[in-house]
Design a protein around this motif. Structure first.
Motif, mmCIF file in Angstrom:
data_model
loop_
_atom_site.group_PDB
_atom_site.id
_atom_site.type_symbol
_atom_site.label_atom_id
_atom_site.label_comp_id
_atom_site.label_asym_id
_atom_site.label_seq_id
_atom_site.Cartn_x
_atom_site.Cartn_y
_atom_site.Cartn_z
ATOM 1 N N UNK A 1 0.820 -1.217 0.000
ATOM 2 C CA UNK A 1 0.000 0.000 0.000
ATOM 3 C C UNK A 1 0.854 1.268 0.000
ATOM 4 N N UNK B 1 3.414 1.983 -2.180
ATOM 5 C CA UNK B 1 4.205 2.022 -3.405
ATOM 6 C C UNK B 1 4.579 3.466 -3.755
ATOM 7 N N UNK C 1 2.391 6.874 -3.434
ATOM 8 C CA UNK C 1 1.044 6.604 -2.896
ATOM 9 C C UNK C 1 0.478 7.820 -2.172
ATOM 10 N N UNK C 2 1.363 8.620 -1.565
ATOM 11 C CA UNK C 2 0.895 9.748 -0.737
ATOM 12 C C UNK C 2 0.288 10.871 -1.575
ATOM 13 N N UNK C 3 0.556 10.879 -2.871
ATOM 14 C CA UNK C 3 -0.078 11.913 -3.698
ATOM 15 C C UNK C 3 -1.558 11.598 -3.944
ATOM 16 N N UNK C 4 -1.933 10.340 -3.688
ATOM 17 C CA UNK C 4 -3.272 9.882 -4.064
ATOM 18 C C UNK C 4 -4.209 9.782 -2.880
ATOM 19 N N UNK C 5 -3.721 10.026 -1.701
ATOM 20 C CA UNK C 5 -4.563 9.837 -0.527
ATOM 21 C C UNK C 5 -4.250 10.913 0.506
ATOM 22 N N UNK C 6 -4.724 10.726 1.719
ATOM 23 C CA UNK C 6 -4.552 11.698 2.815
ATOM 24 C C UNK C 6 -5.253 13.018 2.493
ATOM 25 N N UNK C 7 -6.272 12.988 1.613
ATOM 26 C CA UNK C 7 -6.924 14.247 1.236
ATOM 27 C C UNK C 7 -8.248 14.427 1.962
ATOM 28 N N UNK D 1 0.210 14.552 8.151
ATOM 29 C CA UNK D 1 1.552 15.099 7.948
ATOM 30 C C UNK D 1 2.444 14.922 9.180
#
Lengths: 979, 82, 416
Positions: A120, A122, A125-131, A142
């Motif tokens: 999970x 890869x 990945x952080x650009x696609x979630x945590x929003x 953060x």
């Protein structure tokens, strides 16, 4: 602890000098000549670190500064240095090191749970979630990411270590002291060139020490020692071990970092590190090459090393690596296996993807084979080899990898050059001329045999000598090992599982493939998306392999894929070293007036102005607040007499028949019409029509002027004058020099000023023989000085100037006399109030956006002559009612404090940008007028005298109604000024 | 970067202060039309390559026209203004 | 494909095989309504806002290298709205508001982090100058707090309060100031614009601008001619060269600005700190690297690399301000090419050629401006009228004297 993993008698360590050190609190013993890594290996310690993202257990991959894994924290007393390479840090008695980025311990790191969730996590990945939810990014995600990221920790305490910066100059800088570098330095040194030989390692010799080839019929290390002995005896050669050249800069300038005291138990007065700027007429890059691993599943366990590292640990440190599986795709790996065998190391298998590799060796050889996996949680236990006969599990403590060699060409690329792909070597090689003054020699340009390196070093030296105008000697390269190097490109083993490329940042082949799958297929996109090569090791062992994997994924060739940009520093440089000398007061020079000591003795707090220190105020016994002192000092000037050191104003002596013409060109107003013995206020513009500076211009003789500048602008004005003169009137007969430091100058101001100055002048002055704005020579207490009848306070005032060496005495005498007359010294606070009362401007008002029109001095731009800035000042936007113009501000309630930086609004308007009418530049409390006073700029302000505006300082919670007035509050007719 | 001061010889970049393009030497006539002054003060060729620009050697007070390359940072010539 | 935590989870379970390219790689078509020259942050943002705000999607962004290969990927990632001159205040205020909703607007986590920015001051005169700035920020409706020395010490205990050459008197605190992940901004805008149909064309260098009868008609590129009704130059760092293709001389001088990043470290600096006396500013990235920078190298350059004097000066400033960073090691340094304008403020305007627009002159403040710059240029291209918050960024303001000189250093390009 016993050093259980040493081979008796082997290595270049000094077994007569044992050293005791600790790692993670446990004591160990090593020998002088060990690095922390080799000493730990000697004690059977393979686990040294945890990885960045997945917290995987890690050992050492390399035996040099390119190490991606074994980064540790090193303590010096209470001070702690993070991310030290165990492969570089030399051991000494008392060395304390500990592992980092793990909790609670290196063996049991709870963050290793990340490894379980790797699928999970890869690339990108952080650009696609945590929003979601939006507020959680800053509050939850953060902070958690920040805590998990990072490697070592700073102590948070000031770095008390010593550092130095230094310059060095030479004819020839040789970078790297392996066979090519030694040969080059020897030849150039013998020819008489000034040579610096810089080597990152503590011991010079490069691969001669680890590979131990035969040179001139001797073991490599012996030949190196002999050459080093000869070089050390040459006065024109400087050997710089432990010195990494970190950057190539323009004009033959090089940055280099020397580890001066980091390897010493007691460095004494030595700095930790020294940052060198080496200016070299020519340079030879002989930095060798770096071996690269092969990406195969689980290739990152403690015990997995580069072949060259195993060789180095065996030959230099006498380390017993246990059973070794070698996995290589090139001849140097196979040769290493042979050498290791000869040294008594047990090679459990040689694995090579090449089909045609010789199988008759003293160890099992697996041609056409690959390593497909490893096991061992905290250290390698066995290696899975896929070969023609199937898959075998081979028990081993060490897996030695070699995917080939990458020339160490980084410095050659620092000026923006891009290297070429050499398909034969499966490596990038430098082009000629990438750095104009540098040639690349030896392995750094793909010459991999010892004999070729020696010959190449010699040839490079001869070429450099010829460029330097020196006669090369008749040296020849000694005979040496000259095996061919062949390689079959082989980057990654496709066998499922995760295969690491960038060990330090935990980038796997899957990450690079995913990057390509998502369109991040440009090499820079891949780097930035996966973070490949952005860890402390800068991808030295992994970048080329990663872009080969990328090239495979995109179907483009490696040459088309290209490299990322090579940037300084080649190896990370501590901020402390590169910023040596900056700490505390060292950051900028301090300029001290001649009265400085006395001002401090009088208790004056000193404040900084244009590098000078000036007294803020002179507190007296009964005064508690600065305002009390300031009010008293203002009152002294207004009622008796007081003294202020004004030496910090810039003073420029201008002489020559064309001096008046020159000054007319510089100043907006005419100076040619000034009579000798008279002084005039002057305004200078920048060529763009805004006010640059103001000051006085005193004509001491027909061809002799002394002008003053503000303290802060003195350097700028001098440079400007030099430019105007050299660019536009070079043939005029005028010369000038800064005399700021040469003269001490003091203002004596107040109704009793004349009484005071006449006590010390040889020839007394009166209103008639020395009127307002007079100037001239004066004998002051027997010293030839100058006297000016000028005032920045609005009172009767004189300025006395004497050669600086008399300044301290004159100041003392003036203050004593003033005190006897009910006055004393005054400082910057009082000076500021006095000038506000008179509406005199400083750089608070002429802040660079202000025109002569804005400050009510448009009339000072003479219509009869040209001057700098005149043409541009006529632009339509720089005049008119829309401009904010200088005004005075008096609170309706005189005791209502106002503040500089406040904004001005119409009486009933809201305090928003749309309604902004101006701002306040200077305020002070006037004991003379018993009111707060302000200067500021107000839109169309000169037409609004008498109006009431609202002053709003939202930051300080101030809202005060003020009356707009003429900026001269006190004595507007100037009667006091004129005496 | 190193620049040869015509007065002092080759010196490190840190001894110099930069002003801008050598076009700054071509000061228009005081009464030249406004666009000419605008061009003089603001508009620049700004070449990526060879340029001539103005440097001040802080140590000796010399203004110098340096011919150099803005891409490679090679310094090709340095002449004193006066 | 919409990004979400669920999608990351689901893809993780299936080997991450289902992720699609973040944007298409189309070949250029013969003609577009709008061609944007420059695939950096500003160009990509312009494309996105043309599509989203104005419904103009027949747009190509031409990039000579890879998307985001200019200053969007070569900066210190600071986002702030702390300007004080009318003309700048409203623009950067607008930009900050756009930043604050950017993740959701783009469906891309650009890691905008309002960690707070502190500008230190060291004298009463500097305090007052910052007070003027802070009051302008409040008047604009943004946030600002004047800190005294004790406040700063409480927030930043690791600064050297004892013996710094420039003792710390206080600071201007901008709580909504912060940082963002620079590359992600380019990628986020690119992906969002692509999803609306904008063609992002990489490796396509513009070699000429076609003008007929005072009107732009298209561009010549390394991948062939492309016709366009409107063309926008958004090529900071190469603005002068691109403008020259249309026969224009810009008020721009190109300068190199260095920046630095250290090896990764555990969290130690939680704010963005700016030390004006030392021309030094610093923050810590989410990955742990200390990201910091200083002033220009000061000589005109397209070299994209710096020299030692400024690098050393920056380190010295760091050591005098916060000597705890002495043992952090600088991992990389880089240089970005800055469009330096004669007053330190940018240009978003029409040109004398019909249909040709220019966006340039961002000095070293272009990163935080990306959203509003794109928003306002898109507005200008779409409506023919300047957006109210960018109305003062005129190309002719140097000639007329309506300057926006925050630094007060005048028309010398490199002093801003």
């Amino acid at each position: 602890m016993t050093q259980s993993h040493r081979i008796p008698g082997k290595g270049l360590i000094d077994r007569s000098r044992p050293v005791r050190f600790s790692f993670d609190g446990r004591p160990y013993e090593g020998f002088a000549g060990d690095t922390l890594a080799s000493a730990l290996l000697a004690n059977g310690v393979r686990l040294m670190a945890r990885s960045f993202k997945y917290h995987r257990p890690r050992g050492v991959l390399t035996a040099g500064p390119e190490e991606p894994n074994a980064l540790v924290e090193v303590f010096e007393g209470e001070q702690k240095t993070p991310n030290m390479r165990a492969t570089v840090q030399e051991v000494f008695t008392g060395l304390r090191a500990q592992s980092q980025n793990r909790w609670p311990s290196l063996r049991h790191d709870l963050m290793a749970v990340n490894d379980r969730f790797a699928r999970f996590l890869a690339a990108g990945f952080y650009y696609k979630t945590f929003m979601w939810p939006a507020a959680f990014w800053e509050r939850v995600y953060e902070p958690a990411i920040r805590r998990a990221a990072g490697l070592g920790a700073l102590s948070g305490q000031p770095d008390e270590g010593r550092y130095e910066q230094a310059f060095a100059f030479c004819d020839l800088l040789v970078i790297g002291a392996g066979p090519a570098g030694l040969m080059a330095a020897l030849s150039a040194g013998r020819a008489g060139a000034d040579v610096i030989l810089a080597e990152a390692d503590a011991r010079m010799g490069g691969r001669l020490l680890a590979d131990q080839p035969t040179v001139a019929d001797r073991p490599g290390p012996d030949w190196a020692s002999q050459v080093l002995g000869e070089l050390a005896a040459m006065p024109n050669v400087r050997l710089m071990p432990r010195t990494t050249v970190t950057g190539a800069y323009d004009g033959g300038t090089w940055g280099a970092l020397e580890r001066v005291g980091l390897h010493l138990a007691d460095p004494g007065a030595l700095p930790r590190e020294c940052f060198w700027r080496i200016v070299a007429r020519r340079a030879i890059l002989a930095a060798g090459a770096l071996e690269r691993p092969i990406a195969h599943p689980d290739n990152d366990r403690p015990g997995v090393m580069l072949v060259s590292a195993v060789q180095s640990y065996v030959a230099r440190h006498g380390i017993d690596p246990g059973r070794v599986v070698v996995f290589g795709n090139n001849d140097s790996a196979l040769q290493a296996a042979r050498v290791l065998t000869a040294q008594g190391v047990r090679i459990a298998g040689y694995v090579d993807p090449r089909e045609d590799v010789a199988v008759v060796e003293d160890f099992p050889v697996y041609p056409g084979a690959a390593v497909t996996g490893t096991r061992g949680r905290l250290g390698l236990r066995d290696v899975a080899v896929r070969h023609k006969g199937g898959v075998s599990l081979i028990e081993a403590e060490t897996l030695a990898l070699s995917g080939g060699w990458n020339p160490t060409l980084h410095l050659a690329c620092h000026l923006g050059g891009r290297p070429d792909w050499d398909a034969g070597l499966a490596a990038f090689v430098p082009r000629a001329g990438m750095v104009p003054s540098m040639t690349v020699a030896g392995a750094a340009r793909g010459q991999f045999s010892t004999a070729a390196c020696l010959a190449d070093g010699l040839a490079a030296a001869k070429a450099a000598l010829s460029d330097l105008g020196l006669k090369p000697g008749t040296d020849t390269a000694p005979a040496a090992e000259d095996r061919p190097y062949t390689i079959a490109p082989f980057w990654a083993v496709d066998a499922g599982g995760r295969a690491w490329l960038d060990f330090a940042n935990d980038v796997t082949t899957k990450d690079v493939q995913l990057s390509a799958q998502e369109g991040f297929s440009a090499v820079e996109h891949m780097k930035r998306y996966t973070t490949q090569g952005m860890a402390p090791d800068q991808g030295k062992t992994s970048n080329v392999t990663a872009l080969a994997v990328l090239a495979e994924a995109t179907g483009q060739g490696i040459a088309q894929t290209g490299t990322t940009t090579f940037r300084p520093p080649f190896m990370p440089v501590s901020i402390g070293a590169m910023g040596a000398g900056g700490r505390g007061m060292g950051f900028a020079p301090r300029r001290l007036a001649t009265s400085d000591g006395q001002s401090r003795d009088m208790g004056a707090p000193m404040i900084e102005a244009g590098l000078w220190y000036r007294p803020s105020y002179f507190p007296r016994a009964n005064e508690v607040t600065w305002r009390q002192s300031c009010d008293r000092e203002v009152t002294m000037v207004r009622s008796s007499v007081a003294v202020c050191d004004v030496s910090t104003l810039g003073k420029i002596d201008v002489q020559g028949p064309d001096a008046e013409r020159f000054l007319d060109f510089l100043y907006t107003n005419a100076m040619a019409s000034l009579k000798p013995g008279r002084t005039r206020y002057g305004l200078m513009l920048r060529e763009d029509g805004h006010v640059m500076d103001d000051g006085t211009c005193a004509r001491l003789g027909q061809d002799h002027f002394v002008i003053t500048t503000t303290t802060a602008a003195a350097g700028q004005v001098m440079r400007h004058m030099d430019f105007v003169q050299q660019a536009f009137c070079a043939n005029w007969a005028v010369r000038f020099a800064s005399v700021t430091e040469h003269w001490a100058q003091f203002a004596v101001a107040g109704p009793k000023a004349r009484e005071l100055v006449n006590k010390i002048l040889q020839t007394p002055v009166d209103e008639r023989n020395f009127p307002f704005m007079a100037c001239g020579p004066a004998c002051i207490l027997g010293v030839q000085g100058r006297l000016f009848r000028i005032s920045f306070s609005g009172e009767l005032g004189y300025e006395l100037a004497v050669p600086a060496r008399y300044g301290a005495d004159l100041f003392a005498r003036l203050v004593r006399e003033a005190e006897g007359m009910g006055g004393g010294a005054y400082g910057m606070e009082a000076l500021n109030v006095l000038r506000i009362e008179k509406g005199f401007i400083t750089h608070a008002e002429i802040h660079g956006r202000v025109t002569a029109f804005d400050i009510g001095m448009a009339g000072m731009i003479s219509a009869r002559k040209d001057c700098i800035g005149k043409a541009a000042s006529r632009r339509p936007g720089l005049t008119g009612a829309e401009r904010e113009q200088l005004v005075g501000l008096m609170p309706i309630e005189p005791q209502a404090a106002i503040s500089a930086g406040a904004h001005l609004y119409d009486k009933d308007a809201p305090a928003t940008r749309e309604h902004n009418q101006g701002y306040v530049t200077s305020v002070g409390y006037s004991p003379t007028l018993q009111s707060w006073l302000g200067l500021g700029f107000l839109r169309n302000g000169r037409a609004r005298h008498g109006e009431i505006v609202r002053l709003v300082d939202g930051l300080r919670g101030i809202k005060v109604a003020c009356r707009v007035v003429h900026p001269v509050f006190h004595d507007p007719e100037g009667g006091k000024l004129r005496g | 970067m190193r620049i040869s001061c015509p007065c002092c010889g080759p010196r490190d970049r840190r001894e110099f202060t930069y002003l801008g393009a050598a076009a700054y030497l071509d000061r228009p006539d005081p009464d030249a039309p406004a666009p000419e002054w605008d061009a003089y003060l603001h508009l620049r060729d700004n070449p990526a390559g060879r340029t001539r620009d103005l440097w001040y050697h802080d140590a000796c007070g010399s203004w110098i026209v340096v011919t150099r390359d803005t891409v490679t940072h090679a310094v090709l010539a340095a002449e004193a203004l006066a | 494909m919409r990004y979400s935590g669920f999608r990351v989870f689901a893809q993780g379970l299936t080997g991450n095989r289902g992720w699609r390219p973040a944007w298409r790689k189309p070949a250029p078509r013969d003609a577009y309504d709008v061609v944007i020259i420059g695939g950096g942050g500003h160009g990509l943002a312009t494309a996105w806002y043309l599509a989203k705000n104005h419904g103009i999607t027949n747009v190509a962004v031409l990039e000579k290298g890879y998307l985001g290969s200019g200053n969007i990927g070569r900066n210190t990632t600071i986002v702030r709205a702390n300007y004080f001159l009318p003309g700048n205040s409203e623009f950067y205020s607008h930009s900050l508001k756009l930043w604050e909703g950017l993740e959701r607007a783009l469906n891309y986590n650009v890691m905008h982090s309002r960690r707070g920015l502190i500008n230190l001051f060291h004298s009463d005169a500097q305090r007052d100058a910052f007070a003027r700035r802070g009051n302008a920020m409040l008047a604009q409706g943004d946030d600002a707090v004047l800190l005294n020395r004790a406040d700063v010490r409480r927030m930043l205990p690791y600064l050297d309060f004892e013996q710094a050459r420039f003792p710390i008197h206080g600071g201007l605190y901008h709580p909504r100031g912060g940082t963002a992940r620079h590359d992600a901004v380019a990628w986020g805008y690119a992906r969002a614009a692509d999803r609306r149909g904008v063609d992002l064309i990489e490796n396509c260098e513009v070699t000429g601008i076609d003008v007929e009868n005072g009107r732009v008609t298209g561009v010549q590129t390394s991948r062939g001619p492309i016709r366009a009704r409107q063309v926008a130059l958004v090529a900071a760092g190469r603005s002068s060269q691109v403008a020259a293709m249309a026969g224009m001389r810009l008020p721009i001088e190109s300068h190199v600005l260095q920046a630095f990043v250290t090896e990764g470290l555990k969290p130690v600096i939680d704010h963005v700190i700016s030390f004006g006396m030392g021309h030094f500013y610093i923050s810590q990235s989410d990955k742990g690297g200390l990201v910091f920078g200083g002033d220009l190298d000061f000589h005109a350059s397209y070299g994209a690399r710096g020299n030692l004097p400024m690098a050393e000066h920056v380190m010295e400033a760091g050591m005098t301000l916060m000597p705890m960073i002495g043992r952090a090691r600088v991992l990389r340094s880089w240089g970005g090419i800055m469009d330096m304008s004669p007053d330190g403020s940018p240009i978003i305007d029409r040109t004398h050629i019909d249909g040709l627009f220019v966006n340039c002159g961002w000095n070293y403040g272009g990163f935080k401006a990306v959203p509003a710059s794109g928003w306002c240029l898109a507005h200008l291209v779409a409506t023919g009228q300047p957006h109210p918050v960018a109305a003062r960024f005129r190309l002719d303001r140097f000639a007329t004297g309506h300057l926006l000189d925050e630094e007060g250093t005048g028309s010398q390009h490199n002093l801003h």
